[in-house]
Design a protein around this motif. Structure first.
Motif, short mmCIF file in Angstrom:
data_model
loop_
_atom_site.label_atom_id
_atom_site.label_comp_id
_atom_site.label_asym_id
_atom_site.label_seq_id
_atom_site.Cartn_x
_atom_site.Cartn_y
_atom_site.Cartn_z
N TYR A 48 108.83 67.49 -116.38
CA TYR A 48 107.43 67.88 -116.46
C TYR A 48 106.53 66.64 -116.50
CZ TYR A 48 103.08 69.71 -118.36
OH TYR A 48 101.77 70.02 -118.57
N ARG A 49 106.87 65.65 -117.32
CA ARG A 49 106.07 64.44 -117.41
C ARG A 49 106.05 63.69 -116.08
NH1 ARG A 49 108.80 63.51 -122.45
NH2 ARG A 49 110.05 61.95 -121.37
N LYS A 50 107.22 63.65 -115.43
CA LYS A 50 107.33 62.96 -114.14
C LYS A 50 106.46 63.64 -113.09
CE LYS A 50 110.89 60.85 -111.32
NZ LYS A 50 112.32 60.72 -111.08
N GLN A 51 106.50 64.97 -113.06
CA GLN A 51 105.70 65.72 -112.10
C GLN A 51 104.21 65.52 -112.37
OE1 GLN A 51 106.68 67.33 -109.44
NE2 GLN A 51 104.64 68.03 -108.90
N ARG A 52 103.82 65.53 -113.65
CA ARG A 52 102.43 65.34 -114.01
C ARG A 52 101.95 63.95 -113.61
NH1 ARG A 52 101.31 66.25 -120.08
NH2 ARG A 52 102.17 64.16 -120.15
N LYS A 53 102.79 62.93 -113.81
CA LYS A 53 102.42 61.57 -113.42
C LYS A 53 102.28 61.46 -111.90
CE LYS A 53 103.53 56.76 -114.04
NZ LYS A 53 104.41 55.76 -114.54
N LYS A 54 103.15 62.14 -111.17
CA LYS A 54 103.09 62.11 -109.71
C LYS A 54 101.77 62.72 -109.23
CE LYS A 54 106.87 62.89 -107.08
NZ LYS A 54 107.94 63.66 -106.44
N VAL A 55 101.35 63.82 -109.86
CA VAL A 55 100.10 64.48 -109.50
C VAL A 55 98.92 63.57 -109.81
CG1 VAL A 55 98.57 66.41 -110.10
CG2 VAL A 55 100.99 66.82 -109.71
N GLN A 56 98.94 62.92 -110.99
CA GLN A 56 97.85 62.02 -111.36
C GLN A 56 97.75 60.83 -110.41
OE1 GLN A 56 98.75 61.08 -115.43
NE2 GLN A 56 97.55 62.78 -116.24
N THR A 57 98.90 60.29 -110.02
CA THR A 57 98.91 59.17 -109.08
C THR A 57 98.33 59.59 -107.73
OG1 THR A 57 100.87 58.30 -110.17
CG2 THR A 57 100.37 57.41 -108.01
N ALA A 58 98.72 60.79 -107.28
CA ALA A 58 98.20 61.28 -106.01
C ALA A 58 96.68 61.47 -106.07
CB ALA A 58 98.88 62.60 -105.65
N LYS A 59 96.19 61.98 -107.19
CA LYS A 59 94.74 62.15 -107.35
C LYS A 59 94.04 60.80 -107.30
CE LYS A 59 94.55 66.36 -110.16
NZ LYS A 59 94.23 66.88 -111.50
N ALA A 60 94.60 59.83 -108.02
CA ALA A 60 93.99 58.50 -108.06
C ALA A 60 93.98 57.86 -106.67
CB ALA A 60 94.74 57.61 -109.04
N LEU A 61 95.07 57.98 -105.92
CA LEU A 61 95.12 57.42 -104.57
C LEU A 61 94.12 58.11 -103.65
CD1 LEU A 61 98.92 56.80 -103.95
CD2 LEU A 61 97.11 55.12 -103.94
N ARG A 62 93.99 59.42 -103.80
CA ARG A 62 93.04 60.17 -102.98
C ARG A 62 91.62 59.70 -103.25
NH1 ARG A 62 94.00 65.38 -104.65
NH2 ARG A 62 96.17 65.05 -104.25
N SER A 63 91.28 59.53 -104.53
CA SER A 63 89.93 59.07 -104.86
C SER A 63 89.73 57.62 -104.41
CB SER A 63 89.65 59.22 -106.35
OG SER A 63 90.49 58.39 -107.09
N TYR A 64 90.77 56.79 -104.49
CA TYR A 64 90.72 55.39 -104.03
C TYR A 64 90.42 55.34 -102.54
CZ TYR A 64 92.60 50.91 -102.45
OH TYR A 64 92.78 49.71 -101.85
N ARG A 65 91.14 56.14 -101.77
CA ARG A 65 90.92 56.16 -100.32
C ARG A 65 89.50 56.62 -99.98
NH1 ARG A 65 96.44 58.55 -99.98
NH2 ARG A 65 97.81 56.78 -99.55
N LYS A 66 89.02 57.61 -100.74
CA LYS A 66 87.69 58.14 -100.50
C LYS A 66 86.63 57.08 -100.77
CE LYS A 66 84.81 62.06 -101.85
NZ LYS A 66 84.71 63.22 -102.75
N VAL A 67 86.77 56.37 -101.87
CA VAL A 67 85.80 55.31 -102.22
C VAL A 67 85.88 54.18 -101.20
CG1 VAL A 67 85.26 53.54 -103.94
CG2 VAL A 67 85.73 55.87 -104.67
#
Length: 192
Positions: A48-67
């Motif tokens: 569960y922690r690993k999956q949650r971290k993967k989701v957070q990383t994906a969100k951060a990368l998505r926002s990074y690309r957008k900026v």
């Protein structure tokens, strides 16, 4: 009455036997719980922690690309996320042969100024510098006052020596007395 009481007691005994048998089947020993159920629970929590971290990383990368896109840069892929402007990236792709030195110069010009880390002792350093400046000024003022004091002392001694001069008969030399009076009058005139 004795019969009905014994029937109720027998019924209660059978109920408790059924409960004990059922609970014994459902019960898990402490060793089993610790070794099996604990491991399963720990693995599930880890997943569960690993999956949650993967989701957070994906969100951060998505926002990074957008900026990066909004700022006019093209976001890098994978570990090499060097920022390059979109227009310069396309110009490099259009050129047939790009020189390695040109690319290094381009990357060097794109680097941004690093922010200096805040010094936790900055206020103390500034106070110390201020104290040093005031101490220097104070020492300089003291030195100047000492010079003035010595100069006045020297003049007073010289004036006293002249005023103490006498003639052969013990009379004061009037030339020095008149000069002293004139000097005092000039000094008063200059002050007012």
């Amino acid at each position: 009455m004795g019969r009905s009481d014994s029937k109720v007691a027998k019924k209660d005994d059978s109920d408790t036997k059924d409960f004990k048998a059922r609970s014994a089947r459902e019960r898990i020993s402490l060793d089993d719980f610790v070794h099996r159920k604990g491991q399963v629970r720990a693995l599930e929590e880890f997943k569960y922690r690993k999956q949650r971290k993967k989701v957070q990383t994906a969100k951060a990368l998505r926002s990074y690309r957008k900026v990066m896109k909004q700022e006019g840069y093209e976001a890098g892929q994978g570990a090499s996320r060097k920022r390059m402007e979109v227009s310069s990236r396309h110009e490099e792709d259009d050129s047939d042969h790009s020189n390695i030195e040109d690319v290094e110069d381009n990357v060097a010009t794109k680097t941004h100024k690093r922010r200096h880390k805040m010094n936790p002792f900055q206020k103390s350093v500034q106070k110390a510098e201020q104290k040093m400046v005031t101490a220097k000024q104070h020492a300089q003022q003291k030195k100047q006052n000492e010079k003035q004091r010595l100069q006045k002392l020297k003049e007073r001694k010289q004036r006293t020596k002249l005023l103490n001069k006498r003639t052969k008969r013990g009379q004061p030399i009037m030339k020095h007395v008149v000069d002293n009076l004139l000097h005092k009058l000039e000094k008063q005139k200059n002050e007012s």
